[in-house]
Design a protein around this motif. Sequence first.
Motif, short mmCIF file in Angstrom:
data_model
loop_
_atom_site.label_atom_id
_atom_site.label_comp_id
_atom_site.label_asym_id
_atom_site.label_seq_id
_atom_site.Cartn_x
_atom_site.Cartn_y
_atom_site.Cartn_z
N GLU A 29 0.92 -1.45 -0.29
CA GLU A 29 -0.15 -0.03 -0.05
C GLU A 29 0.83 1.09 0.10
O GLU A 29 1.79 1.33 0.84
N GLN A 35 1.99 8.99 -3.17
CA GLN A 35 1.24 8.52 -4.06
C GLN A 35 -0.42 8.50 -3.94
O GLN A 35 -0.76 7.89 -2.65
N ARG A 37 -3.87 6.91 -4.33
CA ARG A 37 -4.58 5.89 -4.79
C ARG A 37 -6.08 5.68 -4.35
O ARG A 37 -6.42 5.86 -3.31
N TRP A 144 -9.03 1.35 -9.98
CA TRP A 144 -8.12 1.99 -9.26
C TRP A 144 -7.31 3.18 -10.01
O TRP A 144 -6.48 2.82 -11.23
N PHE A 146 -4.26 6.20 -9.89
CA PHE A 146 -3.09 6.16 -9.01
C PHE A 146 -2.37 7.57 -9.50
O PHE A 146 -2.40 7.86 -10.78
N ASN A 219 -10.01 8.24 0.77
CA ASN A 219 -10.76 7.73 -0.65
C ASN A 219 -11.97 8.41 -0.80
O ASN A 219 -12.76 8.02 0.12
#
Length: 248
Positions: A29, A35, A37, A144, A146, A219
């Motif tokens: 992760e 980053q 995600r 997903w 990124f 998220n």
Amino acid sequence: MDRSLQKKIIFVLSLCFSLLNPVKSFAQEPSQLDQIRIQIWADMDAFPGHFEEEALSPEEEKEALNLEEDELEIFRFSINRAKQITPYLLSGMLGGWGFEYTPSDKARKVEEYFELTVLKPFDTAVNRISYKSPQVDGPKLKVWAFCDRTATQKIVYQRWISITHPKIKGIGEASVEKGFEGIQEACENAVKNGVREYWRIYEKNKPKEISGSILIVDNPRIYISQGKYVVDLDFFMETDRIIRYSLY
């Protein structure tokens, strides 16, 4: 959906996203500092709106999938919808959004007003978006996304988390019939509701105007309930100005 057809769909989605932005496999992760995600989903059925960018030409898609034109159109819409939602959400996670809020006040005959602005539009020349693991989940396409932060964006993020900013949760809704604009409206309502509930607790007397900025963390969660997009956001808030009503 037929199992063989679903396998074809997964194949072409992987191909489309990999051609758009190839991404390396990840072993663990990633830190949100380095980053971002997030999981994005898009409707398989088109709501109003269209998208100009295409990952594959119609001829290449037909050759890869061997599907009918109406089936291809569904997948093309979903891919491009995901590609439209992603940079919008990332703009709120990288540069943040600004807001101007006027609470309603019946005694003074003041109507509620809220405006949300993108402080720094997402720039694909600065931040590259990579997509991984597309899958069909019922009527949805999930993928997903990124995005690596630049060195400057890392400093901005560290400033947000190092200063004592309140972390707020906000939930907003908007009609699914508005398409992507509905998701934007639901995001705006989520921020407005979060800001409003926070200041109801910490400001005894209703202010005339509040302005500031927010940075989305964690998220973003988007789903549909009873014909509406529902957006659930967690964000840090920085208040720039509070204008209070004069006392008479």
